[in-house]
Design a protein around this motif. Structure first.
Motif, mmCIF file in Angstrom:
data_model
loop_
_atom_site.group_PDB
_atom_site.id
_atom_site.type_symbol
_atom_site.label_atom_id
_atom_site.label_comp_id
_atom_site.label_asym_id
_atom_site.label_seq_id
_atom_site.Cartn_x
_atom_site.Cartn_y
_atom_site.Cartn_z
ATOM 1 N N CYS A 47 -0.920 18.269 -4.799
ATOM 2 C CA CYS A 47 -0.226 17.027 -4.875
ATOM 3 C C CYS A 47 0.058 16.327 -3.744
ATOM 4 O O CYS A 47 0.033 15.177 -3.687
ATOM 5 N N LYS A 48 -0.071 17.240 -2.543
ATOM 6 C CA LYS A 48 0.221 16.626 -1.167
ATOM 7 C C LYS A 48 -1.083 15.998 -0.625
ATOM 8 O O LYS A 48 -1.231 14.958 0.036
ATOM 9 N N LYS A 51 -4.448 11.719 -3.665
ATOM 10 C CA LYS A 51 -3.798 10.664 -3.588
ATOM 11 C C LYS A 51 -3.830 10.109 -5.120
ATOM 12 O O LYS A 51 -4.851 10.169 -5.591
ATOM 13 N N ASP A 52 -2.846 9.600 -5.530
ATOM 14 C CA ASP A 52 -2.439 9.033 -6.817
ATOM 15 C C ASP A 52 -2.231 7.497 -6.613
ATOM 16 O O ASP A 52 -1.231 7.063 -6.244
ATOM 17 N N HIS A 53 -3.346 6.710 -7.096
ATOM 18 C CA HIS A 53 -3.409 5.328 -6.644
ATOM 19 C C HIS A 53 -2.259 4.646 -7.813
ATOM 20 O O HIS A 53 -2.083 3.452 -7.379
ATOM 21 N N LEU A 54 -1.686 5.491 -8.606
ATOM 22 C CA LEU A 54 -0.902 4.730 -9.524
ATOM 23 C C LEU A 54 0.493 4.864 -9.103
ATOM 24 O O LEU A 54 1.653 4.434 -9.644
ATOM 25 N N VAL A 55 0.722 5.470 -7.835
ATOM 26 C CA VAL A 55 2.070 5.723 -7.035
ATOM 27 C C VAL A 55 2.018 5.041 -5.733
ATOM 28 O O VAL A 55 1.946 5.726 -4.846
ATOM 29 N N PRO A 56 1.992 3.666 -5.558
ATOM 30 C CA PRO A 56 1.763 3.021 -4.311
ATOM 31 C C PRO A 56 3.029 3.207 -3.293
ATOM 32 O O PRO A 56 2.939 3.147 -2.141
ATOM 33 N N SER A 57 4.007 3.412 -4.043
ATOM 34 C CA SER A 57 5.417 3.583 -3.086
ATOM 35 C C SER A 57 5.081 5.041 -2.540
ATOM 36 O O SER A 57 5.904 5.198 -1.198
ATOM 37 N N VAL A 58 4.484 5.716 -2.585
ATOM 38 C CA VAL A 58 4.351 7.156 -2.051
ATOM 39 C C VAL A 58 3.005 7.243 -0.946
ATOM 40 O O VAL A 58 3.026 7.494 -0.011
ATOM 41 N N TRP A 59 2.074 6.641 -1.647
ATOM 42 C CA TRP A 59 0.578 6.459 -0.793
ATOM 43 C C TRP A 59 0.271 5.123 -0.286
ATOM 44 O O TRP A 59 -0.623 5.205 0.518
ATOM 45 N N ASP A 67 -9.749 1.535 -5.066
ATOM 46 C CA ASP A 67 -9.159 1.478 -6.235
ATOM 47 C C ASP A 67 -10.041 1.708 -7.428
ATOM 48 O O ASP A 67 -10.878 1.066 -7.984
#
Length: 82
Positions: A47-48, A51-59, A67
Motif C-alpha cells: 500500500c505504501k 500509487k493509487d491514482h484515484l486518491v490524489p490527496s495522498v499521492w 493517468d
C-alpha cells in the motif's frame, strides 16, 4: 443376510468418507502458510509503494501521461467497421 450386507456397506461408506476427509486434511496441512505479521507487513509495504491514482490527496496530482484511468488516445481503438 440383507441387514448384514447393509451394515458392511454402511461401514465401507463411512470408511471411504473418513479416507476422503483425511486426504483433504493432508492437502490443507501441505498448503504453504505465512505468519499474520508477515502478511500484514507485506500488505502495508504494498500500500505504501503502489500509487493509487484515484486518491490524489495522498499521492498528489497525476500527469496525463501517468493517468491510467484517463481517456485513451484517439485512433487507438481496437475495432474498425468496414
Amino acid at each position: 443376510m440383507s441387514s448384514r450386507g447393509g451394515r458392511q456397506s454402511m461401514s465401507e461408506l463411512r470408511y471411504r468418507r473418513l479416507l476422503e476427509h483425511n486426504q483433504r486434511l493432508r492437502e490443507d496441512l501441505a498448503r504453504p502458510r505465512i505468519r499474520v505479521s508477515e502478511a500484514a507487513a507485506s500488505l502495508i509495504r504494498y500500500c505504501k509503494t503502489t500509487k493509487d491514482h484515484l486518491v490524489p490527496s495522498v499521492w498528489g496530482p497525476v500527469t496525463k501521461a501517468d493517468d491510467v484511468y484517463g481517456q485513451q488516445k484517439a485512433g487507438g481503438g481496437c475495432c474498425s467497421i468496414q
